[in-house]
Structure formats: structure tokens, C-alpha cells
Design an enzyme around this catalytic site. Structure first.
Site: not given
Ligand code: NAP
Length: 292
Positions: A52, A96, A119
């Protein structure tokens, strides 16, 4: 059978984003800035976060990686989240998952400012998704929709079976496919570990999205001739012939199913790269949203 090539499609999206970043920079604007928070040193999570961050650099975004040891306290993590919420230079950030067992993922998700939640996991953003309002759509389902859109895969009136009901993949995927949109307008069945006669339901699917995390679970006997098959799963299987000591496997038995279906995503190179491209799209959207 034709490949739904996520690698190539994600490259196109990244090029489009890079062009937009150049335009912003030339106009004297601030380029998007994504932060990623990584707790612990799980191999797969490290790889995802590094990919990412690298992708941010490639398209010209700023990026910041925040690392904590696996034994970090929940309060320290929440303090960092409050800091990221207040930091005007950060447009969006991700924490994460999975987090270590002593940290409550729901508490962490709720602490994230929904306007920076690229997200798309915050209840506010999931609520907006349910209502068809503008929002950050979770990256993996969004990437799958983009893959269908860019390959002109017809979804209207089709029977879409989503296997797996996780909050981050299966459930939002089922919502997106049932929405009055294109892609969308499908008739959706969401199946899970308690579903009876799953094989027959899968065989009735025009579009199958499989997200359960069980390597090569879905065989050719569960797929109708000509179906579109989207394989979300990523499992590391031991493989001594590889330098890394493992190979990546999807939830679909690719060799057998590819003989039968019309389109299929490979693993790797299918949904994975699309997830990263979607995260970049969400970060660009966050920047645009923040500047009004
Ligand atoms: P998850 O949270 O572990 O959920 C798995 C889901 O699959 C659950 O709903 C579970 O049902 C269902 N399930 C498990 N075994 C089943 C079976 N035998 N039959 C029917 N349903 C079954 O999974 P996730 O986070 O969605 O991840 C799924 C996979 O996708 C993993 O391999 C993950 O690594 C991968 N993934 C890939 C990407 C990407 O970018 N490519 C992104 C996210 C995840 P119950 O709810 O009844 O337990």
C-alpha cells in the site's frame, strides 16, 4: 475462459490517479496523504501494508507508516488514532487488520474519523453504503465492482452468489451487487458456513464471489458452465520450491474451474491489486472531500 486481470486493470487506475496527482501538484494544490498503522509483524500484514505504501509513492501520494509492537496497549493505539484524526496533513488512514487479541477491533474502528476512514469500515460509512449515499466503499468489494465495470460484465438481473459474510468483503459485496446501479441490479444470495445445500446454490449462480479463506475450496462441481468467478481468497500454502517458502492460493480451484467459467480472477493478480487501487481511489476522494 477469459481472465479478469486485476493487475493490468489496477495499473490503468494507478495511471489515472497519477495523472490527477500531477494536475493537483501543477495547480499548486496539496497531494493526497495516506497513513497506515501496522501493529505487530505478521508476515501477510507487513506485505499488504508495504504494498500500500509503495503504491502511494508510485502515484505521487505522500505516505506515512506508523508501526507499533504487537504488545502495544489499546490506549496507546487510540491516542495515535486521535492524533491522526486531528492531523490536518493526513487525508485518510487505515489500521491494518487483524489486530492482536488484546485490542478490540470495534473500539478501534469506531475511533477513526469517518471522513478519514478510507477503508470504509466505520459504521457511518457502512450505513451510507446501505443507503446508497456517497461514502468510502470498502476497498476489496469496490475493487471487484471496478473490475466488473471495466470489463463490461453484465450484472443486471443476474443471480450473484456471494460466499462468505465478513464485514469487510462478503457483506458489503452483497449490498453493492443488489443496489440499483451498474454494476449492480443483481439478485443476490449470501451464503456462509451455516448455509444448507451450498453446492446447489453456487451452481445456480451467474456470478460467484468467493471470500472464505479456504484454499481451493470451490471446485468445478460447484460452478455453472459460463459463470463469472471472482476469487477473493488469499492463503499462504507451504511450498519449498519457492524462495519465500510459500505460494499463494485462492479459494477457487483455478485449474478445474477455469475450464468451465466465462471469466475468472487469478490469484495472485486478481482481486488483490484491485484492493490497493481502490484504497488509492478512496484516498484521492478523501483529499477532494477535505478541500470541499
Ligand atoms: P473471514 O472474516 O474469515 O470470513 C470468512 C467467511 O467465510 C465467514 O462468513 C464464514 O462463515 C465463511 N465460511 C468459512 N468457511 C465456509 C464454508 N466452508 N462454507 C461457506 N462459508 C464459509 O474472511 P474475509 O476477511 O472476508 O477473508 C476471506 C478471504 O479473503 C481470506 O483468504 C482473506 O485473506 C482474503 N482477502 C483478500 C483480500 C484481497 O485483497 N484479495 C482482501 C480481504 C480478504 P461464518 O460467518 O458462518 O463463519
Amino acid at each position: 475462459m477469459q481472465l479478469l486481470d486485476g493487475k493490468q486493470t489496477s495499473e490503468q487506475i494507478k495511471q489515472e490517479i497519477a495523472q490527477e496527482v500531477t494536475r493537483i501538484r501543477e495547480a499548486g494544490g496539496k497531494v493526497p496523504h495516506l497513513a497506515a498503522v501496522l501493529v505487530g509483524s505478521d508476515g501477510a500484514s507487513e506485505t499488504y501494508v508495504n504494498n500500500k505504501v509503495k503504491s502511494c509513492e508510485r502515484v505521487g501520494f505522500e505516505s506515512t507508516l506508523v508501526r507499533f509492537d504487537a504488545d502495544v496497549s489499546q490506549q496507546t493505539l487510540l491516542d495515535k488514532i486521535a492524533e491522526l484524526n486531528a492531523d490536518d496533513s493526513i487525508d485518510g488512514y487505515i489500521v491494518q487488520l487483524p489486530l492482536p487479541d488484546h485490542i478490540d477491533e470495534n473500539t478501534v474502528t469506531l475511533a477513526i474519523d469517518p471522513d478519514k476512514d478510507v477503508d470504509g469500515f466505520h459504521p457511518t460509512n457502512i450505513g451510507r453504503l446501505c443507503l446508497g449515499m456517497p461514502t468510502f466503499i470498502p476497498a476489496t468489494p469496490n475493487g471487484i465492482m471496478e473490475l466488473l465495470r471495466r470489463h463490461d460484465i453484465e450484472t443486471e438481473g443476474k443471480h450473484c452468489v456471494v460466499v462468505g459474510r465478513s464485514n469487510i468483503v462478503g457483506t458489503p459485496m452483497s449490498l453493492l451487487m443488489s443496489r440499483n446501479s451498474n454494476p449492480g441490479n443483481a439478485t443476490v444470495t449470501l451464503v456462509h458456513s451455516r448455509t444448507r445445500d451450498m453446492e446447489a446454490i453456487c451452481r445456480s449462480a451467474d456470478i460467484l464471489v468467493v471470500a472464505i479463506g479456504k484454499a481451493e475450496f470451490l471446485g468445478a462441481d460447484m460452478v455453472r458452465e459460463g459463470a463469472v468467478v471472482i476469487d477473493v481468497g488469499i492463503t499462504r500454502l507451504p511450498d519449498e520450491s519457492k524462495k519465500s517458502g510459500f505460494r499463494l492460493a485462492g479459494d477457487v480451484d483455478f485449474a478445474a474451474v477455469s475450464e468451465k467459467c466465462s471469466w475468472i480472477t487469478p490469484v495472485p493478480g486478481g482481486v488483490g491489486p484491485m484492493t490497493i487501487a481502490s484504497l488509492l481511489q478512496n484516498t484521492l476522494k478523501a483529499r477532494q472531500f477535505r478541500q470541499g
